[in-house]
Design a protein around this motif. Structure first.
Motif, PDB file in Angstrom:
ATOM      1  N   PRO A 185       0.829  -1.206   0.000  1.00 54.51           N
ATOM      2  CA  PRO A 185       0.000   0.000   0.000  1.00 54.51           C
ATOM      3  C   PRO A 185       0.860   1.251   0.000  1.00 54.51           C
ATOM      4  O   PRO A 185       1.977   1.262   0.515  1.00 54.51           O
ATOM      5  N   ILE A 186       0.350   2.306  -0.581  1.00 51.06           N
ATOM      6  CA  ILE A 186       0.977   3.624  -0.454  1.00 51.06           C
ATOM      7  C   ILE A 186      -0.099   4.642  -0.103  1.00 51.06           C
ATOM      8  O   ILE A 186      -1.242   4.541  -0.558  1.00 51.06           O
ATOM      9  N   THR A 187       0.259   5.580   0.729  1.00 51.92           N
ATOM     10  CA  THR A 187      -0.588   6.723   1.051  1.00 51.92           C
ATOM     11  C   THR A 187       0.215   7.968   0.722  1.00 51.92           C
ATOM     12  O   THR A 187       1.341   8.125   1.219  1.00 51.92           O
ATOM     13  N   LEU A 188      -0.311   8.803  -0.139  1.00 51.43           N
ATOM     14  CA  LEU A 188       0.439   9.961  -0.603  1.00 51.43           C
ATOM     15  C   LEU A 188       0.629  10.967   0.534  1.00 51.43           C
ATOM     16  O   LEU A 188      -0.046  10.917   1.558  1.00 51.43           O
ATOM     17  N   GLU A 189       1.563  11.882   0.329  1.00 52.00           N
ATOM     18  CA  GLU A 189       2.101  12.670   1.429  1.00 52.00           C
ATOM     19  C   GLU A 189       1.092  13.577   2.122  1.00 52.00           C
ATOM     20  O   GLU A 189       1.123  13.748   3.333  1.00 52.00           O
ATOM     21  N   GLU A 190       0.193  14.187   1.372  1.00 45.97           N
ATOM     22  CA  GLU A 190      -0.663  15.227   1.946  1.00 45.97           C
ATOM     23  C   GLU A 190      -2.123  14.799   1.984  1.00 45.97           C
ATOM     24  O   GLU A 190      -2.616  14.095   1.089  1.00 45.97           O
ATOM     25  N   LEU A 191      -2.830  15.245   3.014  1.00 52.59           N
ATOM     26  CA  LEU A 191      -4.271  15.082   3.069  1.00 52.59           C
ATOM     27  C   LEU A 191      -4.934  16.021   2.071  1.00 52.59           C
ATOM     28  O   LEU A 191      -4.402  17.071   1.723  1.00 52.59           O
TER      29      LEU A 191
END
Length: 811
Positions: free
Chosen positions: A261-267
């Motif tokens: 999984p990856i979650t990008l840096e910014e909300l």
């Protein structure tokens, strides 16, 4: 000379200015009010993996409470916990009203409900330590009278007409021809603006709301009649945001070592996380030196098929791994990053809004942008949530006009309420910064950013004046490989109309990533799933790629190119185990001359870096070219012969009568010219003048020998200029209309020719290559110049410089 004219009888002329004002008709939104409920704390004693949105659940890892919707409109539920929580809001039948299923504990679910609906708010802890979370639950009421939105084809016979249409700040689609653009008119005010500007149009869909409802009925019938489809996932209907998130999570769980999984840096603006996955063998070794293919969807919220196609490609690779020899090799040789929903805030609003019948200002079904509130948004439109505010769908930034490279030029609006609003600054939005950071840190070789709709396969440049890159032949050829399977037109983006701030323009010109924008299908933004997803992806009727392989085969061509050394650069050598090789550069990126700021060019700091972590011995590190395409030069060729001598265009005797309809059944006159063999005419420039624009207005259309329009000038001003690019030798006819009528201020004209622009090649740039040991200490630094398709051997670069440094220190 005889010819068969193909000129439309419609007129394209715009003279209005941009006000940036938003007129809200017949609709109000209440101020948000949170539901006060002491039971809004969810507590669990153990974690358990489950599908939280599948219906009411009991047992370990789940807790819920009930509430009655006080208003008709929007419900939003959010939590922020540790571990992996999912959240769902269910109705009395157990059906999902809103859900969220990201990789972590931050969840936000949005949906639309009717007053009096009994709701269950359900939280599920899938992994992590037991505990509790507080639900932030909000209901907002949407009032107002529905408006009718329609899809129309506006006649734009030349580039100037397209530019004037863009200046009206209407909702332009990416569907068009050389002489037309499809536009969505949201209510009567839009239609009046178009008509007052002098544009004529044909209605393609009279009521988009009714069309959307019909498409959703067709989707329900298709899903009921088919348990599965030929799609890799077997999907039968459009996903919601929680479906994407849950499936990404399932793919990670089902494919250990192959998917991470990856979650990008910014909300996002509304606080959501942006999720994706990476696919390759030994996937957790992120800095493995493999070339990267980035596949994205849903920059634009309403373009639902774009996310579906990206998601299906993930299934394609995983289903093919181990069963299809070529895909198995490609999965092993490349790293594929899938981000199906770049704009989750906007998408969830658009996707969930199908339960409402409100269109026009509050046409959330047709929301395009993210949820940003611009610094120039008037105060009366700044309150309320993204899905319930007095500006409706107009509030936000067009993410595909917000990327910093070439930002702020033509084709991107300066008005906060426009559907193509560029944002307050380059990369002002967290969603575009997310992709910027991903591309800048991963040396992305190839990139797909899916959109709808137009049956187009677009590549840079977005603006004609930018000029073709040195790599245009390679770029065009790769596009042709893809479009051989989907039947789309393989063209530079500017051939549709000029746009700036686009994803692939920044990614290519700055980072060297060879990106494409497929405009999927030719109907509308999210037509019936069977046509827009199943048929387009698989290449079935009625898709343009029927029998050719469809987008599945087109994407495979891009995956092949990712692995092909002709499309990336390679640095090879040796390094000790545990040491890292990094290439990087820092520089200033320039915007376009910014419209609305006096043509100011903004420069901002930009950087690129990519790392390889050595396992010891020989390494092979795929990187992008060291010379950024924006500085490398421009494509062209040396002339093979002189240009044809200029000539005067004969004006026939007399003056034709007024013809404001530009109809070939009315009065007009003609003149002719011939482009001769034996010359190298890259451009033919036709220039027309007359005495005074105040008393006369002449319009000019150029036909080839087959009777097709190949150029026109109908701007309402003089001189009128038509430029033909690479014109074919032969006879041409100019049809001249007297638009003003009743005057004797006659026109004069000429045609001149230009040779091609020679190829321009600038000095190459270098990567800064840095070698660090296990402790992070720098052991070597050197410059490396490497072109696309080239391999540079740096040998034992770390040890060589280390020995040289020691020898120098001993003196």
């Amino acid at each position: 000379m005889s010819f068969v004219p193909a000129l439309s009888s419609r007129r394209a002329r715009a003279v209005v200015g941009l006000t940036g004002a938003l007129v809200v008709t017949g609709a109000l939104v209440t101020v948000p009010s949170a539901v006060a409920d002491p039971t809004n704390v969810l507590s669990v004693g153990a974690a358990q993996s489950r599908d939280c949105a599948a219906g009411p659940a009991r047992g370990a890892g789940v807790d819920s409470y009930t509430v009655t919707a006080p208003t008709s409109g929007l419900v939003e539920a959010g939590i922020a916990g540790s571990g992996d929580w999912d959240l769902a809001v269910l109705d009395a039948a157990g059906d999902v009203v809103a859900a969220s299923a990201g990789f972590g504990g931050r969840e936000k679910a949005t949906g639309f409900v009717d007053a009096g609906t009994e709701l269950t708010v359900q939280g599920c802890l899938l992994s992590g330590r037991p505990g509790e979370v507080t639900v932030d639950l909000t209901f907002l009421e949407i009032l107002g009278e529905p408006e009718t939105s329609q899809l129309v084809t506006v006649e734009t016979p030349d580039r100037k007409a397209k530019e004037r249409l863009q200046a009206l700040d209407l909702d332009l689609t990416e569907h068009g021809t050389p002489t037309s653009i499809d536009v969505v008119l949201h209510g009567e005010a839009d239609a009046e603006a178009l008509e007052e500007a002098g544009f004529d149009y044909d209605v393609e869909i009279a009521d988009l709301g009714a069309q959307s409802a019909a498409d959703r009925r067709a989707d329900a019938q298709f899903a009921a009649a088919n348990e599965t489809t030929g799609l890799p996932s077997g999907r039968t209907e459009y996903r919601r945001l929680a479906d994407y998130e849950a499936e990404l999570k399932q793919l990670v769980a089902a494919n250990p070592g192959l998917v991470r999984p990856i979650t990008l840096e910014e909300l996002t603006v509304e606080g959501r996380e942006v999720h994706g996955i990476e696919i390759t063998t030994d996937v957790d070794r992120v800095h493995d030196g493999k070339p990267v293919f980035l596949h994205m969807g849903l920059h634009h919220a309403r373009e639902w098929p774009s996310g579906e196609h990206a998601m299906e490609w993930a299934y394609e690779l995983l289903d093919g791994y181990g069963s299809d020899a070529e895909i198995t090799d490609l999965v092993e040789e490349t790293r594929t990053i899938i981000v199906p929903v770049v704009n989750p805030d906007g998408f969830t609003i658009s996707r969930e809004a199908t339960t409402t019948d409100t269109f026009g200002t509050f046409s959330y079904d047709n929301k395009r942008k993210n949820c940003a509130i611009s610094a120039v948004t008037p105060a009366q439109f700044r309150t309320g949530t993204c899905a319930a505010n007095n500006a409706g769908r107009y509030r936000g930034t067009d993410l595909n006009r917000n990327y910093g490279g070439l930002w702020g030029g033509p084709g991107a609006s300066t008005s906060w309420s426009s559907d193509t609003y560029r944002g307050d600054e380059p990369f002002s939005e967290p969603e575009s910064r997310n992709i910027q950071a991903l591309v800048a840190s991963r040396s992305v070789t190839t990139l797909i950013t899916n959109h709808t709709y137009s049956n187009l396969w677009l590549r840079p440049p977005g603006v004609a004046a930018t000029g073709a890159p040195l790599e245009e032949p390679l770029y065009k050829a790769l596009g042709a490989k893809a479009t051989a399977h989907n039947g789309y037109a393989n063209i530079p983006s500017y051939e549709l109309y000029d746009t700036t701030g686009g994803t692939e323009d920044w990614a290519f010109w700055t980072a060297g990533s060879m990106g494409f924008t497929p405009e999927i299908g030719d109907e509308n933004f999210h037509p019936a799933f069977e046509r827009a997803v199943v048929a387009e992806y698989l290449g079935l009727e009625p898709a343009a790629g029927a029998g050719l392989g469809g987008n599945r085969a087109a994407y495979l061509e891009i995956q092949r190119a990712t692995a092909d050394p002709a499309y990336h650069s390679r640095i090879v050598g040796t390094a000790p185990a545990g040491w890292s090789i990094e290439v990087s550069k820092q520089f200033l990126t320039s915007t376009s001359p910014v419209v609305g700021r006096g043509g100011e060019v903004i420069q901002f700091e930009d950087s690129l870096s990519s790392r390889y972590d050595s396992t010891g011995g020989r390494f092979d590190f795929a990187v992008n070219p060291s010379t950024r395409p924006i500085v490398a030069g421009r494509d062209g060729r040396e002339p093979t012969a002189p240009p044809q001598p200029p000539a005067t265009l004969a004006n026939p005797a007399g003056t034709p009568g007024e013809n404001r309809a530009l109809s070939l059944s009315g009065p007009y006159e003609t003149t002719t010219f011939t482009i001769e063999e034996g010359y190298d005419n890259a451009f033919a420039d036709l220039r027309f003048t007359w005495g005074s624009a105040a008393v006369a207005d002449w319009d000019f259309y150029v036909f080839d020998a087959d009777g097709d329009v190949v150029g026109s000038a109908a701007t309402g001003a003089q001189p009128e200029v038509v430029t033909l690019r690479d014109p074919v030798p032969g006879d041409y006819t100019v049809v001249v209309f007297n638009y003003a009528g009743g005057v004797n201020d006659d026109w004069s004209g000429s045609v001149s020719y230009r040779n091609p622009t020679p190829r321009v090649v600038n000095e190459p740039e270098a990567w800064t290559l840095t070698c660090t040991d296990q402790r992070g200490e720098v052991k070597a630094v050197r410059d490396v110049v490497v072109a696309r398709g080239e391999t540079v051997d740096v040998a034992n670069v770390c040890a060589a410089q280390s020995r040289a440094s020691k020898a120098a220190s001993r003196g």
